[in-house]
Motif scaffolding. Structure first.
Motif, PDB file in Angstrom:
ATOM      1  N   LYS A  44       0.814  -1.222   0.000  1.00  0.00           N
ATOM      2  CA  LYS A  44       0.000   0.000   0.000  1.00  0.00           C
ATOM      3  C   LYS A  44       0.845   1.269   0.000  1.00  0.00           C
ATOM      4  CE  LYS A  44      -4.089  -1.834   2.292  1.00  0.00           C
ATOM      5  NZ  LYS A  44      -4.904  -1.751   3.504  1.00  0.00           N
ATOM      6  N   ASN A  78      -7.432   0.614   5.729  1.00  0.00           N
ATOM      7  CA  ASN A  78      -7.582  -0.211   4.529  1.00  0.00           C
ATOM      8  C   ASN A  78      -8.441   0.457   3.458  1.00  0.00           C
ATOM      9  OD1 ASN A  78      -6.156  -2.331   5.858  1.00  0.00           O
ATOM     10  ND2 ASN A  78      -8.040  -2.874   6.932  1.00  0.00           N
ATOM     11  N   SER A  79      -8.786   1.720   3.661  1.00  0.00           N
ATOM     12  CA  SER A  79      -9.598   2.430   2.678  1.00  0.00           C
ATOM     13  C   SER A  79      -8.915   3.738   2.305  1.00  0.00           C
ATOM     14  CB  SER A  79     -11.003   2.708   3.221  1.00  0.00           C
ATOM     15  OG  SER A  79     -10.944   3.611   4.312  1.00  0.00           O
ATOM     16  N   ILE A  80      -9.227   4.217   1.100  1.00  0.00           N
ATOM     17  CA  ILE A  80      -8.637   5.466   0.637  1.00  0.00           C
ATOM     18  C   ILE A  80      -9.744   6.347   0.073  1.00  0.00           C
ATOM     19  CG2 ILE A  80      -8.082   4.527  -1.652  1.00  0.00           C
ATOM     20  CD1 ILE A  80      -5.570   6.343  -1.612  1.00  0.00           C
ATOM     21  N   TRP A 115      -6.278  -1.441  -2.071  1.00  0.00           N
ATOM     22  CA  TRP A 115      -7.116  -1.022  -0.958  1.00  0.00           C
ATOM     23  C   TRP A 115      -8.405  -1.834  -0.919  1.00  0.00           C
ATOM     24  CZ3 TRP A 115      -5.049   2.542   2.339  1.00  0.00           C
ATOM     25  CH2 TRP A 115      -3.937   3.246   1.862  1.00  0.00           C
TER      26      TRP A 115
END
Length: 687
Positions: A141, A251-253, A280
């Motif tokens: 990531k 874990n998110s964008i 992601w």
């Protein structure tokens, strides 16, 4: 059907038993959320960064230990968190001491010319810092949007492109998470307690929220727990639409502004690297009105990915699991938007012109039902450390709970394959969140199923407005396997949006449905004022549309020539007629107005209203020849949505009935007319 309408707020609990149970069964995995709020106010770092530190130092209910832990966390943030305005001071410390530990967001890119990976520090402002390939393989990531890390820096003034060196790097996240621990201990909490714990974990105080709002906030977590889940939430500002995707999970964008490229989102052909959807769990677009792709095929690739979880780039077919979330603002009342357009209207034109794009959305969360958050909405009680929850959500993406539905229920006939997939995904996600131990009863599953059906039906209702008859099957239902009974669900905001009211209207008041010159179908209201005079005819509401004016003038001329054929009592020379036409849906005035205008004139002249909830279809030429209707199905669907119960159709169009879906045709009382005068007799209440 389960009642999900807002009810009275529950009383605040004096004895936080849930907090005690949480500390008992999840010791070391929880944190008091007021500490997060206290530290968040002076530190611009995501919640999961703060709670990682709080969880390491304050995961207890011992007040003295909490106080010591908070002091330690404040010291860590003061000494190691890099504020942009202090970047030069931190760089100086690294140089003077030779080493220093910093907390910053790190983004890595491959410098293909030098064949090395180079890191960029967001707040520290340093670039081109070489980083070991092994670190990249462990934390991919870093290549896609960057992650927050604790980094030990060293300083070497010679022999390197940059004097700054990364000695060690550790992403800010819980090192291990036993998913079975959480699943096994879920049984010690009731459903309501568990929902409240989840909401407190993301920072909200459930005791201040209506029951429906709790479900909406839980639904925001489904993209994090379910692979390839497509969610849309539009609503007012200040309701926390993007909070979960920006602050709660590493874990998110969140793509702010909505602008991106195919290479960034999907696959970079030159670097042969997968984009954000492969790195992601959730890719969220903030403010949908600004979504732009620099590539012409960007929206098409996104649409294909939302449908299948894969996309083609070059010769390769690439699979990914990221969920796609669209959040944005609605700047007008929902009832106004429903009358004049549809609930996807805030999206850019490139998407609004493609109904198939919106058909990929699994759930439309009504953001207007979530309150604007005030200080009392934020909790001061215990919840999971958000990173602990985030890791649980990530692990649960490997499992599916969708089969649980079919133990008790089956879908009704109006659900197609895409609808079925959407409902199953929503149900699976909510079951993972609330009943991870598979403890849901039949009524628990029913509650989740109905909630899932409503959100997907909201999507289909809007598709019906955009795409017409192709999406007419919106009467979603499910069958109880045991009882064999069919249950239907409705969408709350649709109930009060009928354009055609029930009950008898005034003489001269007519409703018509027709297509305008641009091909858009609208609902038009005709109102007539008849006053003593000398036979003047005036029209209004037509703007500068010359064809619409000519159509109404045709009605005036036909009325003067044929009024006596309707009734000898009609006076065309001793009264003045003022006709007003209103475009109720805001799509633009139609040119097919002659017939409803003629009926309005006759109704007003006779002082007799038309039948209740009737809609007039069709028009005629200056010679009285009735035109054939080519798009009968679409007109009937709009008439149904507007609230019509009776429809007047030219007999010349009777052959078109065979293409109308039986379910749609059966909703109306149908009358056929041969000519304009016959249409008057069929529509006006003469007795």
């Amino acid at each position: 059907m389960t009642d999900l309408t807002p009810g009275p707020l529950p009383e605040q609990s004096d004895e936080p038993d849930t907090d005690k149970k949480l500390n008992t069964w999840f010791s070391g995995r929880v944190v008091r959320k007021d500490l997060t709020i206290k530290l968040k106010g002076s530190n611009n770092v995501p919640v999961y960064v703060l709670e990682y530190l709080l969880g390491s130092n304050c995961a207890t209910d011992d007040e003295s230990l909490i106080e010591e832990g908070v002091i330690k966390v404040k010291r860590i943030l003061a000494d190691n968190y890099v504020r942009p305005d202090e970047a030069e001071l931190i760089k100086s410390r690294i140089r003077e001491t030779g080493y220093y530990t910093v907390i910053d967001k790190i983004t890595v890119r491959l410098n293909e010319k030098r064949d090395v990976y180079e890191a960029e520090f967001s707040s520290l402002g340093i670039k081109e810092i070489e980083i070991e390939p092994e670190t990249i393989r462990r934390y991919e990531k870093l290549l896609g949007g960057g992650i927050w890390c604790i980094v030990k820096m060293e300083y070497m003034s010679e022999g390197s492109r940059s004097p700054f060196v990364i000695a060690s790097l550790k992403p800010i996240q819980i090192p291990n998470m036993d998913i079975n621990e959480l699943i096994d201990r879920r049984k010690y909490f009731t459903k309501d307690e568990w929902i409240d714990i989840l909401l407190r974990t993301v920072g909200m105080e459930p005791d201040t929220l209506d029951y429906t709002v709790k479900w909406h906030l839980l639904l925001r977590l489904v993209p994090l727990v379910e692979n390839n889940y497509n969610l849309c939430e539009l609503g007012p500002r200040s309701t926390g639409k993007s909070h979960v995707y920006k602050e709660i999970s590493p874990n998110s964008i969140l793509i702010s502004g909505g602008q991106t490229t195919v290479a960034n989102l999907f696959y970079n052909l030159s670097l042969r690297q997968v984009g954000l959807v492969g790195l992601w769990d959730v890719v969220a677009f903030d403010e949908v009105a600004g979504i732009r792709f620099k590539d012409k095929d960007g929206i098409q690739i996104l649409k294909d990915y939302m449908a299948s979880g894969s996309f083609a780039r070059g010769k390769d077919q690439i699979n990914a699991n990221a969920s796609i979330v669209f959040v944005g603002n609605v700047n007008e009342s929902i009832q106004s938007l429903l009358k004049t357009a549809h609930l996807f209207a805030p999206f850019p034109d490139a998407m609004n012109n493609d109904s198939a794009f919106f058909d990929r959305i699994h759930y439309y969360l009504p953001g207007w039902e979530v309150p604007k958050f005030r200080p009392e909405h934020f909790t001061m009680r215990y919840g999971f450390i958000v990173d602990y929850l985030a890791e649980y959500l990530r692990e649960m993406r490997k499992r599916s709970f969708s089969d649980t539905i079919f133990k008790y229920f089956r879908f009704g006939s109006n659900l197609n394959q895409r609808d079925t997939i959407a409902i199953k995904k929503t149900c699976s996600g909510l079951l993972k969140l609330i009943y991870p131990d598979d403890s849901a009863t039949k009524e628990d599953v029913r509650e989740i199923l109905e909630y899932a059906l409503v959100g997907r039906r909201r999507v289909k209702e809007q598709l019906k407005k955009i795409g017409g008859i192709e999406f007419y099957d919106v009467n979603f239902s499910y069958f109880d396997n045991e009882e064999g009974t069919e249950h239907f669900v409705t969408v709350p905001e649709s109930g009060g949006s009928k354009l055609i009211p029930e009950g008898m209207t005034k003489p001269g008041q007519i409703y018509s449905v027709s297509r305008n010159e641009e091909g858009k179908i609208g609902v038009y209201k005709f109102e007539l004022q008849v006053i003593p005079g000398s036979g003047k005819y005036e029209k209004s509401g037509l703007g500068s549309n010359m064809k619409a004016k000519e159509s109404v003038q045709t009605a005036f001329n036909y009325f003067k020539a044929n009024a006596k054929s309707v009734s000898q009592s009609i006076s065309t020379k001793e009264r003045d007629y003022q006709l007003h036409v209103q475009d109720l849906m805001g799509v633009g005035i139609s040119e097919e107005l002659a017939l409803p205008a003629f009926i309005s004139l006759c109704s007003g002249a006779l002082g007799k209203p038309v039948h209740e909830s009737i809609v007039i279809l069709g028009t005629f030429t200056i010679g009285g020849s009735v035109s054939i209707i080519d798009n009968l199905s679409d007109l009937l669907q709009i008439a149904l949505d507007a609230g019509a119960k009776k429809v007047l159709i030219p007999i010349s169009s009777a052959g078109k009935i065979s293409v109308v879906p039986p379910d749609l045709f059966s909703k109306f009382q149908i009358s056929f007319y041969e000519d304009p005068v016959d249409a008057v007799y069929k529509s006006i209440v003469l007795s």
